[in-house]
Design a protein around this motif. Structure first.
Motif, mmCIF file in Angstrom:
data_model
loop_
_atom_site.group_PDB
_atom_site.id
_atom_site.type_symbol
_atom_site.label_atom_id
_atom_site.label_comp_id
_atom_site.label_asym_id
_atom_site.label_seq_id
_atom_site.Cartn_x
_atom_site.Cartn_y
_atom_site.Cartn_z
ATOM 1 N N ASP A 1 9.153 40.203 24.083
ATOM 2 C CA ASP A 1 8.685 40.944 22.915
ATOM 3 C C ASP A 1 7.723 40.099 22.076
ATOM 4 O O ASP A 1 6.537 40.363 22.021
ATOM 5 C CB ASP A 1 9.874 41.384 22.059
ATOM 6 C CG ASP A 1 10.811 42.303 22.813
ATOM 7 O OD1 ASP A 1 10.322 43.324 23.331
ATOM 8 O OD2 ASP A 1 12.001 41.995 22.899
ATOM 9 N N GLY A 2 8.233 39.106 21.388
ATOM 10 C CA GLY A 2 7.414 38.253 20.542
ATOM 11 C C GLY A 2 8.219 37.055 20.096
ATOM 12 O O GLY A 2 9.415 36.947 20.404
ATOM 13 N N LEU A 3 7.590 36.156 19.332
ATOM 14 C CA LEU A 3 8.259 34.933 18.892
ATOM 15 C C LEU A 3 7.887 34.609 17.450
ATOM 16 O O LEU A 3 6.766 34.875 17.014
ATOM 17 C CB LEU A 3 7.873 33.752 19.788
ATOM 18 C CG LEU A 3 8.493 33.693 21.178
ATOM 19 C CD1 LEU A 3 7.863 32.552 21.971
ATOM 20 C CD2 LEU A 3 10.014 33.513 21.110
ATOM 21 N N PRO A 4 8.824 33.981 16.719
ATOM 22 C CA PRO A 4 8.512 33.514 15.369
ATOM 23 C C PRO A 4 7.831 32.159 15.414
ATOM 24 O O PRO A 4 7.925 31.432 16.411
ATOM 25 C CB PRO A 4 9.894 33.404 14.723
ATOM 26 C CG PRO A 4 10.788 33.019 15.864
ATOM 27 C CD PRO A 4 10.235 33.745 17.073
ATOM 28 N N PHE A 5 7.143 31.805 14.336
ATOM 29 C CA PHE A 5 6.593 30.455 14.197
ATOM 30 C C PHE A 5 6.359 30.165 12.727
ATOM 31 O O PHE A 5 6.322 31.083 11.894
ATOM 32 C CB PHE A 5 5.306 30.274 15.017
ATOM 33 C CG PHE A 5 4.148 31.127 14.579
ATOM 34 C CD1 PHE A 5 3.164 30.623 13.730
ATOM 35 C CD2 PHE A 5 4.001 32.434 15.048
ATOM 36 C CE1 PHE A 5 2.077 31.414 13.343
ATOM 37 C CE2 PHE A 5 2.918 33.225 14.666
ATOM 38 C CZ PHE A 5 1.957 32.710 13.818
ATOM 39 N N SER A 6 6.239 28.886 12.398
ATOM 40 C CA SER A 6 5.962 28.471 11.029
ATOM 41 C C SER A 6 4.538 27.927 10.958
ATOM 42 O O SER A 6 3.856 27.777 11.977
ATOM 43 C CB SER A 6 6.964 27.394 10.586
ATOM 44 O OG SER A 6 6.656 26.152 11.197
ATOM 45 N N ASP A 7 4.101 27.593 9.737
ATOM 46 C CA ASP A 7 2.756 27.037 9.583
ATOM 47 C C ASP A 7 2.749 25.513 9.662
ATOM 48 O O ASP A 7 1.777 24.882 9.260
ATOM 49 C CB ASP A 7 2.123 27.511 8.270
ATOM 50 C CG ASP A 7 2.854 26.974 7.039
ATOM 51 O OD1 ASP A 7 3.921 26.348 7.190
ATOM 52 O OD2 ASP A 7 2.365 27.210 5.910
ATOM 53 N N HIS A 8 3.827 24.933 10.187
ATOM 54 C CA HIS A 8 3.878 23.477 10.349
ATOM 55 C C HIS A 8 2.745 23.012 11.271
ATOM 56 O O HIS A 8 2.642 23.427 12.414
ATOM 57 C CB HIS A 8 5.229 23.058 10.937
ATOM 58 C CG HIS A 8 5.354 21.582 11.152
ATOM 59 N ND1 HIS A 8 5.462 20.681 10.114
ATOM 60 C CD2 HIS A 8 5.375 20.839 12.288
ATOM 61 C CE1 HIS A 8 5.550 19.461 10.595
ATOM 62 N NE2 HIS A 8 5.498 19.534 11.913
#
Length: 328
Positions: free
Chosen positions: A215-222
């Motif tokens: 489906d999809g994945l989360p990520f941060s702005d690190h």
């Protein structure tokens, strides 16, 4: 082809299980623990929908449980930016507590109720929308990956991360209409920097996990804080085994960039940690029963569950308008 590390551990561990003794364990003595009296609250908030809340009872994990046990008699009060905007109404059709309030970006949404004489509350802030600025596409192939005539599409999705704040996202891309055009192939997140950072973070708890999802994945702005960044993800479309890709005239893809709250991000990470289907070592160990699963993240004070918020920007492209039809 990826090989799970758990396959190497199985031969060593099987003798331990085959020689152990069985013992009946009576769990009824644990039924009066605090967890049985917890209220479960779940609500995902966004500016495009009115706020709704699901409230259910917890249940003892060894009991047969075929459906959720909804609670219909709660007085749930909704607060917006610290001010009460009234009580929510239980809807018997959806089994949800509903309101007529649509939050705006940066609104602080709080839910309060009482359950078994205890206060239960949760709050989250609706993040600002971060827009998709452009999407470009390139195609490679035919290649021999899964069949003798596969194609790899590379998508570049550009956005700008806001300056001076921690931001969290979820990327999803899919065929916009599975009933026509080229169906969605296999997604590949592994080449993108932010998902490599995600894997490093998760590997601290789940060794061997790789950035894969249907489906999809989360990520941060690190590592990309306050910068214009282009996400590079791929799709593998199989064209062999008698499939005639040249007969298609459309290949529509929809790209969704969710800006999600910190609590939503932490919750999604906990879902990944607990995924027993993962090829990571942790997932396999849970299947064998030799380690305890990591708890799901909850931000409910006096209960369990998640109240989280997001905003969404999306765009759609017809890939064939960019790269042309499949060659004969």
């Amino acid at each position: 082809m990826k090989t799970s590390k758990i396959n190497m551990l199985l031969p060593l561990m099987l003798p331990l299980f085959t020689t152990s003794c069985y013992q009946d364990i009576d769990l009824d003595g644990y039924r009066e623990q605090n967890g049985e009296n917890l209220l479960t609250i779940n609500s995902i908030i966004n500016p495009d929908s009115t706020i709704s809340v699901a409230a259910t009872r917890t249940y003892f994990f060894s009991d047969i449980h075929n459906e959720r046990s909804y609670i219909e008699d709660l007085d749930i009060e909704l607060y917006l930016n610290g001010k009460s905007v009234g009580e929510m109404t239980f809807d018997k059709t959806s089994y949800m507590y509903i309101s007529d309030i649509k939050p705006a970006e940066c609104d602080n949404v709080e839910i309060r109720t009482s359950y078994k004489d205890s206060l239960v509350s949760a709050a989250d802030i609706v993040p600002k929308k971060v827009g998709i600025e452009s999407v470009s596409v390139s195609r490679q192939g035919p290649l021999s990956i899964y069949t003798d005539r596969d194609y790899v599409f590379t998508y570049n999705i550009t956005f700008t991360d806001p300056v001076g704040e921690d931001n969290f996202y979820f990327l999803q891309y899919d065929a916009s209409d599975w009933r026509k055009g080229v169906g969605m192939g296999e997604r590949d997140f592994t080449y993108e920097y932010v998902f490599q950072q995600l894997a490093r973070h998760i590997n601290a708890n789940v060794p061997g996990w790789e950035p894969y999802s249907p489906d999809g994945l989360p990520f941060s702005d690190h590592g990309i804080e306050g910068k214009k960044h282009t996400l590079m993800v791929k799709e593998i479309v199989q064209g062999g085994n008698g499939r005639d890709l040249t007969s298609y005239s459309e290949m529509n893809r929809r790209f969704k960039l969710f800006s999600i709250s910190r609590d939503y991000y932490n919750y999604l990470l906990s879902v990944i940690y607990n995924d027993s289907e993962s090829e990571g070592l942790h997932g396999g160990m849970i299947d064998l029963g030799i380690t305890e699963p990591i708890k799901y993240f909850s931000n409910i004070n006096g209960g369990i569950g998640i109240v989280a918020a997001y905003t969404l920007d999306e765009t759609e492209v017809d890939v064939m308008n960019i790269v042309g039809r499949f060659p004969k």
